[in-house]
Write an enzyme that holds these catalytic residues in place. Structure first.
Site, PDB file in Angstrom:
ATOM      1  N   TYR A  33      -3.515  -0.506  10.492  1.00 26.37           N
ATOM      2  CA  TYR A  33      -3.249  -0.912   9.112  1.00 26.37           C
ATOM      3  C   TYR A  33      -1.937  -0.307   8.607  1.00 26.37           C
ATOM      4  O   TYR A  33      -1.115  -0.995   7.987  1.00 26.37           O
ATOM      5  CB  TYR A  33      -4.419  -0.479   8.228  1.00 26.37           C
ATOM      6  CG  TYR A  33      -4.264  -0.835   6.769  1.00 26.37           C
ATOM      7  CD1 TYR A  33      -4.580  -2.107   6.311  1.00 26.37           C
ATOM      8  CD2 TYR A  33      -3.816   0.104   5.848  1.00 26.37           C
ATOM      9  CE1 TYR A  33      -4.441  -2.442   4.970  1.00 26.37           C
ATOM     10  CE2 TYR A  33      -3.680  -0.215   4.507  1.00 26.37           C
ATOM     11  CZ  TYR A  33      -3.994  -1.482   4.076  1.00 26.37           C
ATOM     12  OH  TYR A  33      -3.856  -1.801   2.741  1.00 26.37           O
ATOM     13  N   SER A  86       0.839  -1.191   0.000  1.00 27.09           N
ATOM     14  CA  SER A  86       0.000   0.000   0.000  1.00 27.09           C
ATOM     15  C   SER A  86       0.873   1.239   0.000  1.00 27.09           C
ATOM     16  O   SER A  86       2.003   1.225   0.500  1.00 27.09           O
ATOM     17  CB  SER A  86      -0.894   0.011   1.245  1.00 27.09           C
ATOM     18  OG  SER A  86      -1.584   1.239   1.383  1.00 27.09           O
TER      19      SER A  86
END
Length: 332
Positions: free
Chosen positions: A153, A140
């Protein structure tokens, strides 16, 4: 290149993982689907078969290293040696850091970080003895830049990046032919925003620009076929995040502190009340690959196109074409 290859995908029942397995089916791969939600897995397996591949389901929680290793044993026994292992599975909590319980933080880390560690370990234990194989980590832009409301996260993605770089250098030291690469994803329109545990007042949303899961899947499958690069980027926002973090981290902190909380919540509706942190959301219902932001999601990425045509661009033949494609994709 993947026809007849044994490819393992974690998080295969929904979102990006679901789009990946469909694409692998189109390429004629033998796909091993790992996830918790049995309804989602069953439907995903049917889609792989309809696309032209073969699919076998292995229900497992990636946070449990014993379950992951047992699944790998079963896959090699039933399908043959694993050629490619793709880590996609994750879960998280949308909330300010102090509103996340310690058990929830541990669970998020166990799935979204250690799940990658255990998947990588299971793959390497088998690939290193054969001196071949590919591991792809779905990363990500948040591996480079943390944002508010997603500390668990972001921490997991930062950890995954450091872990992968460490393992890559060990393989290089061994002169191993096993390859490991990362694909850094932007905001993607997946069911994540409908089933991740949320303590927000409003329904969570991805920060634009948003891309369809098929865009991410295209990059991940391409990385599986061409793993020589250390990482691939999907979406201009990913590259901008990485460059911006290196050039002006303090400025980005102030900007996100001012805008990051509101930009991750919709104005129209409250959270769904569904949470897949402890139990799969798709055990009895299939969510598919797409989330609820189809009308705002891009179906193309200039970065993916340029990755697939980098030899042409490097030769100077496709420079003008690359610029034109970048403008075209930015409008979609």
């Amino acid at each position: 290149m993947l026809t007849g290859k044994v490819v393992v995908v974690t998080g295969a029942s929904g979102g990006v993982g679901r789009a990946v397995v469909r694409m692998l089916g189109e390429k004629g791969a033998k796909v091993a689907l790992i996830a918790r939600g049995e309804t989602g897995l069953a439907t995903a397996a049917t889609e792989v078969g309809a696309a032209g591949g073969t699919a076998t389901v292995y229900a497992a929680d990636v946070s449990d290293h014993r379950a992951v290793d047992a699944a790998a044993d079963a896959i090699e026994s039933e399908l043959g040696p694993i050629d490619v292992w793709i880590n996609v599975a994750f879960s998280s909590v949308f909330a300010p850091f102090t509103e996340i319980d310690p058990a929830e933080y541990e669970r998020t880390t166990a799935v979204s970080y250690l799940g990658y560690v255990w998947g990588t370990r299971a793959a390497l234990l088998r690939m290193r003895t054969r001196n071949r194989g590919v591991i792809v980590q779905a990363g990500s832009a948040l591996a480079y830049r943390g944002i508010p409301l997603q500390s668990a996260y972001c921490g997991a993605k930062h950890a995954m990046k450091g872990f992968t770089e460490s393992v890559r250098t060990e393989l290089m030291n061994e002169r191993s032919d096993v390859k490991i690469t990362m694909v850094q994803l932007p905001a993607v329109n997946t069911p994540q925003f409908d089933w991740v545990l949320s303590r927000l007042r409003r329904h969570p949303q991805p920060v634009p620009p948003i891309f369809q899961p098929e865009v991410a899947a295209q990059a991940i499958v391409y990385a599986a076929e061409h793993p020589a690069r250390r990482e691939y980027w999907v979406g201009g926002s990913t590259a901008a995040t990485i460059i911006g973090e290196r050039l002006a981290p303090g400025l980005i902190d102030r900007y996100l502190g001012r805008t990051g909380v509101k930009s991750q919540q919709t104005d129209e509706k409250r959270p769904s009340g569904v949470a897949n942190l402890w139990e799969p959301a798709d055990q009895d219902r299939d969510y598919g690959a797409h989330g609820s932001f189809d009308d705002r999601s891009k179906e193309r990425s200039a970065q993916v196109w340029m990755s697939q045509h980098r030899n042409l661009i490097a030769a100077g033949v496709g420079g003008a074409a690359a610029a034109a494609m970048a403008v075209l994709f930015a409008r979609r």
